[in-house]
Design a protein around this motif. Sequence first.
Motif, PDB file in Angstrom:
ATOM      1  N   LEU A   5       0.829  -1.208   0.000  1.00 13.93           N
ATOM      2  CA  LEU A   5       0.000   0.000   0.000  1.00 13.93           C
ATOM      3  C   LEU A   5       0.862   1.256   0.000  1.00 13.93           C
ATOM      4  CD1 LEU A   5      -2.765  -1.047   2.563  1.00 13.93           C
ATOM      5  CD2 LEU A   5      -2.975  -0.886   0.068  1.00 13.93           C
ATOM      6  N   LEU A   6       1.980   1.216   0.727  1.00 14.83           N
ATOM      7  CA  LEU A   6       2.884   2.356   0.749  1.00 14.83           C
ATOM      8  C   LEU A   6       3.491   2.599  -0.622  1.00 14.83           C
ATOM      9  CD1 LEU A   6       4.385   4.542   2.317  1.00 14.83           C
ATOM     10  CD2 LEU A   6       6.123   2.837   2.903  1.00 14.83           C
ATOM     11  N   LEU A   7       3.883   1.503  -1.297  1.00 11.44           N
ATOM     12  CA  LEU A   7       4.464   1.623  -2.635  1.00 11.44           C
ATOM     13  C   LEU A   7       3.459   2.204  -3.621  1.00 11.44           C
ATOM     14  CD1 LEU A   7       6.827   1.084  -4.534  1.00 11.44           C
ATOM     15  CD2 LEU A   7       5.931  -1.234  -4.893  1.00 11.44           C
ATOM     16  N   VAL A   8       2.202   1.721  -3.542  1.00  6.17           N
ATOM     17  CA  VAL A   8       1.161   2.251  -4.422  1.00  6.17           C
ATOM     18  C   VAL A   8       0.935   3.742  -4.146  1.00  6.17           C
ATOM     19  CG1 VAL A   8      -1.295   2.145  -4.980  1.00  6.17           C
ATOM     20  CG2 VAL A   8       0.023   0.037  -4.727  1.00  6.17           C
ATOM     21  N   GLY A   9       0.941   4.105  -2.871  1.00  2.00           N
ATOM     22  CA  GLY A   9       0.754   5.498  -2.510  1.00  2.00           C
ATOM     23  C   GLY A   9       1.855   6.398  -3.035  1.00  2.00           C
ATOM     24  N   LEU A  10       3.075   5.874  -3.095  1.00  2.00           N
ATOM     25  CA  LEU A  10       4.200   6.647  -3.600  1.00  2.00           C
ATOM     26  C   LEU A  10       4.187   6.764  -5.115  1.00  2.00           C
ATOM     27  CD1 LEU A  10       7.063   5.290  -1.297  1.00  2.00           C
ATOM     28  CD2 LEU A  10       5.977   7.542  -1.176  1.00  2.00           C
ATOM     29  N   LEU A  11       3.742   5.694  -5.780  1.00  2.00           N
ATOM     30  CA  LEU A  11       3.763   5.671  -7.235  1.00  2.00           C
ATOM     31  C   LEU A  11       2.569   6.370  -7.863  1.00  2.00           C
ATOM     32  CD1 LEU A  11       4.986   2.038  -8.004  1.00  2.00           C
ATOM     33  CD2 LEU A  11       6.297   4.147  -8.162  1.00  2.00           C
ATOM     34  N   LEU A  12       1.430   6.377  -7.177  1.00  2.00           N
ATOM     35  CA  LEU A  12       0.213   6.934  -7.759  1.00  2.00           C
ATOM     36  C   LEU A  12       0.353   8.403  -8.158  1.00  2.00           C
ATOM     37  CD1 LEU A  12      -2.669   6.347  -8.562  1.00  2.00           C
ATOM     38  CD2 LEU A  12      -3.402   6.950  -6.247  1.00  2.00           C
ATOM     39  N   PRO A  13       0.912   9.280  -7.297  1.00  2.00           N
ATOM     40  CA  PRO A  13       1.072  10.671  -7.741  1.00  2.00           C
ATOM     41  C   PRO A  13       1.936  10.807  -8.976  1.00  2.00           C
ATOM     42  CG  PRO A  13       1.342  10.483  -5.360  1.00  2.00           C
ATOM     43  CD  PRO A  13       1.330   9.079  -5.907  1.00  2.00           C
ATOM     44  N   ALA A  14       2.984   9.975  -9.065  1.00  2.00           N
ATOM     45  CA  ALA A  14       3.874  10.028 -10.223  1.00  2.00           C
ATOM     46  C   ALA A  14       3.132   9.621 -11.487  1.00  2.00           C
ATOM     47  CB  ALA A  14       5.082   9.123  -9.998  1.00  2.00           C
ATOM     48  N   LEU A  15       2.274   8.598 -11.375  1.00  2.00           N
ATOM     49  CA  LEU A  15       1.513   8.153 -12.542  1.00  2.00           C
ATOM     50  C   LEU A  15       0.518   9.217 -12.974  1.00  2.00           C
ATOM     51  CD1 LEU A  15       0.818   4.433 -11.532  1.00  2.00           C
ATOM     52  CD2 LEU A  15       2.439   5.245 -13.257  1.00  2.00           C
ATOM     53  N   VAL A  16      -0.133   9.845 -12.011  1.00  2.00           N
ATOM     54  CA  VAL A  16      -1.095  10.901 -12.343  1.00  2.00           C
ATOM     55  C   VAL A  16      -0.396  12.066 -13.024  1.00  2.00           C
ATOM     56  CG1 VAL A  16      -2.695  12.579 -11.373  1.00  2.00           C
ATOM     57  CG2 VAL A  16      -2.681  10.230 -10.513  1.00  2.00           C
ATOM     58  N   MET A  17       0.781  12.457 -12.505  1.00  2.00           N
ATOM     59  CA  MET A  17       1.533  13.547 -13.096  1.00  2.00           C
ATOM     60  C   MET A  17       1.994  13.198 -14.498  1.00  2.00           C
ATOM     61  SD  MET A  17       3.788  14.925  -9.888  1.00  2.00           S
ATOM     62  CE  MET A  17       4.631  16.118 -10.914  1.00  2.00           C
ATOM     63  N   ALA A  18       2.364  11.911 -14.694  1.00  2.00           N
ATOM     64  CA  ALA A  18       2.788  11.484 -16.029  1.00  2.00           C
ATOM     65  C   ALA A  18       1.659  11.593 -17.024  1.00  2.00           C
ATOM     66  CB  ALA A  18       3.296  10.041 -15.965  1.00  2.00           C
ATOM     67  N   ASN A  19       0.440  11.252 -16.582  1.00  2.00           N
ATOM     68  CA  ASN A  19      -0.708  11.364 -17.461  1.00  2.00           C
ATOM     69  C   ASN A  19      -1.019  12.820 -17.788  1.00  2.00           C
ATOM     70  OD1 ASN A  19      -1.209   8.641 -17.797  1.00  2.00           O
ATOM     71  ND2 ASN A  19      -2.573   8.520 -16.036  1.00  2.00           N
ATOM     72  N   GLU A  20      -0.859  13.694 -16.791  1.00  2.00           N
ATOM     73  CA  GLU A  20      -1.197  15.090 -16.994  1.00  2.00           C
ATOM     74  C   GLU A  20      -0.191  15.783 -17.910  1.00  2.00           C
ATOM     75  OE1 GLU A  20      -1.446  16.695 -13.104  1.00  2.00           O
ATOM     76  OE2 GLU A  20      -3.487  15.972 -12.719  1.00  2.00           O
ATOM     77  N   SER A  21       1.040  15.272 -18.004  1.00  2.00           N
ATOM     78  CA  SER A  21       2.064  15.921 -18.808  1.00  2.00           C
ATOM     79  C   SER A  21       1.870  15.668 -20.292  1.00  2.00           C
ATOM     80  CB  SER A  21       3.451  15.435 -18.367  1.00  2.00           C
ATOM     81  OG  SER A  21       3.597  14.041 -18.627  1.00  2.00           O
ATOM     82  N   VAL A  22       1.007  14.756 -20.673  1.00  2.00           N
ATOM     83  CA  VAL A  22       0.761  14.408 -22.067  1.00  2.00           C
ATOM     84  C   VAL A  22      -0.594  14.971 -22.483  1.00  2.00           C
ATOM     85  CG1 VAL A  22       0.466  12.530 -23.714  1.00  2.00           C
ATOM     86  CG2 VAL A  22       2.147  12.320 -21.875  1.00  2.00           C
ATOM     87  N   HIS A  23      -0.619  15.631 -23.638  1.00  2.55           N
ATOM     88  CA  HIS A  23      -1.888  16.157 -24.141  1.00  2.55           C
ATOM     89  C   HIS A  23      -2.760  15.008 -24.629  1.00  2.55           C
ATOM     90  CE1 HIS A  23      -4.832  18.611 -26.205  1.00  2.55           C
ATOM     91  NE2 HIS A  23      -4.647  17.872 -27.295  1.00  2.55           N
ATOM     92  N   LEU A  24      -3.987  14.958 -24.148  1.00  2.00           N
ATOM     93  CA  LEU A  24      -4.932  13.914 -24.528  1.00  2.00           C
ATOM     94  C   LEU A  24      -6.127  14.538 -25.230  1.00  2.00           C
ATOM     95  CD1 LEU A  24      -4.965  11.721 -21.264  1.00  2.00           C
ATOM     96  CD2 LEU A  24      -3.571  11.401 -23.313  1.00  2.00           C
ATOM     97  N   ASP A  25      -6.496  13.949 -26.365  1.00  4.84           N
ATOM     98  CA  ASP A  25      -7.703  14.388 -27.062  1.00  4.84           C
ATOM     99  C   ASP A  25      -8.932  13.733 -26.438  1.00  4.84           C
ATOM    100  OD1 ASP A  25      -6.219  15.897 -28.876  1.00  4.84           O
ATOM    101  OD2 ASP A  25      -5.890  14.156 -30.169  1.00  4.84           O
ATOM    102  N   HIS A  26     -10.038  14.450 -26.478  1.00  3.70           N
ATOM    103  CA  HIS A  26     -11.281  13.920 -25.902  1.00  3.70           C
ATOM    104  C   HIS A  26     -11.816  12.780 -26.764  1.00  3.70           C
ATOM    105  CE1 HIS A  26     -15.167  13.654 -23.982  1.00  3.70           C
ATOM    106  NE2 HIS A  26     -15.762  13.898 -25.139  1.00  3.70           N
ATOM    107  N   ALA A  27     -12.154  11.667 -26.133  1.00  3.71           N
ATOM    108  CA  ALA A  27     -12.695  10.502 -26.841  1.00  3.71           C
ATOM    109  C   ALA A  27     -14.202  10.670 -27.020  1.00  3.71           C
ATOM    110  CB  ALA A  27     -12.390   9.226 -26.065  1.00  3.71           C
ATOM    111  N   PRO A  28     -14.678  10.775 -28.263  1.00  2.27           N
ATOM    112  CA  PRO A  28     -16.124  10.962 -28.502  1.00  2.27           C
ATOM    113  C   PRO A  28     -16.879   9.639 -28.433  1.00  2.27           C
ATOM    114  CG  PRO A  28     -14.971  10.957 -30.597  1.00  2.27           C
ATOM    115  CD  PRO A  28     -13.916  10.789 -29.525  1.00  2.27           C
ATOM    116  N   ILE A  29     -17.041   9.101 -27.232  1.00  2.00           N
ATOM    117  CA  ILE A  29     -17.680   7.798 -27.070  1.00  2.00           C
ATOM    118  C   ILE A  29     -19.090   7.973 -26.530  1.00  2.00           C
ATOM    119  CG2 ILE A  29     -15.471   6.656 -26.700  1.00  2.00           C
ATOM    120  CD1 ILE A  29     -16.138   6.554 -23.718  1.00  2.00           C
ATOM    121  N   ASP A  30     -19.911   6.949 -26.774  1.00  4.15           N
ATOM    122  CA  ASP A  30     -21.295   6.939 -26.306  1.00  4.15           C
ATOM    123  C   ASP A  30     -21.626   5.528 -25.843  1.00  4.15           C
ATOM    124  OD1 ASP A  30     -23.962   7.163 -25.766  1.00  4.15           O
ATOM    125  OD2 ASP A  30     -24.577   7.655 -27.819  1.00  4.15           O
ATOM    126  N   PRO A  31     -21.637   5.269 -24.540  1.00  2.00           N
ATOM    127  CA  PRO A  31     -21.875   3.911 -24.043  1.00  2.00           C
ATOM    128  C   PRO A  31     -23.265   3.375 -24.342  1.00  2.00           C
ATOM    129  CG  PRO A  31     -21.860   5.495 -22.233  1.00  2.00           C
ATOM    130  CD  PRO A  31     -21.399   6.235 -23.443  1.00  2.00           C
TER     131      PRO A  31
END
Length: 244
Positions: A5-31
């Motif tokens: 749990l400690l390892l996940v807690g340490l890695l999660l912010p890094a993963l979120v920041m990595a996602n935010e650093s990349v421009h993502l286009d909006h997916a036009p999906i309809d479930p």
Amino acid sequence: MKKVLLLVGLLLPALVMANESVHLDHAPIDPNNQASLQRGARTFVNYCLSCHSAAYMRYNRLKDIGLSDAEIKSNLMFAGEKVGDTMTVTMPKRDAKSWFGATPPDLSVQARAYANGPDWLYSYLRGFYRDDTRPTGWNNTVYDKVAMPHVLWQLQGEQTLKVQKTVDEHGHEVEKHTLVLTKPGVLEPAQYDAMVADLVNYLVFMSEPAKGLRLQLGLIVILFLGLLFIVAYYLKKEFWKDIH
């Protein structure tokens, strides 16, 4: 368990920041668009299921998007024998790792593996470009140094990455990355984007097939509790009218 749990807690912010650093286009999906989900399922089976498994998804769950057992078996089943089988692949993991450098991940819940799962997948599947420095000859703007080859290149065509150096509002030199279609594919860019949107739509559905039913049941429960509250309120007034 505490260490995990400690390892996940340490890695999660890094993963979120990595996602935010990349421009993502909006997916036009309809479930709720069953036609889109069916097209996405077809693309998934034809192009993804050869290497990637979906071990937590059974073929018969495709009945939730309007397909019958006969349609599933005749059009979408190439590896399983029964409609109740899971979407597995026969390619050994050892061979896959030696061919691609990494074992292709299971895609059952891939749409929920990232903070912006649908947008990430939509941008990723449209972000491949030619890179001769990579073993497969391909790289990706969303996932740098990706091991996966561009299996949809015949449909999309070949893109190259154009890098331009500009100066931002603070006077800092920055690089602007743009993908340029240098060799057209079978599909027009708009058609390819629509096909990818259908595929991502299906991947989102596959990550939680019961979501639609769960939301419907949740709404029914809320309406029931609302009616029950009205009955309980007037019942309470009737019991306590002599005191109040």
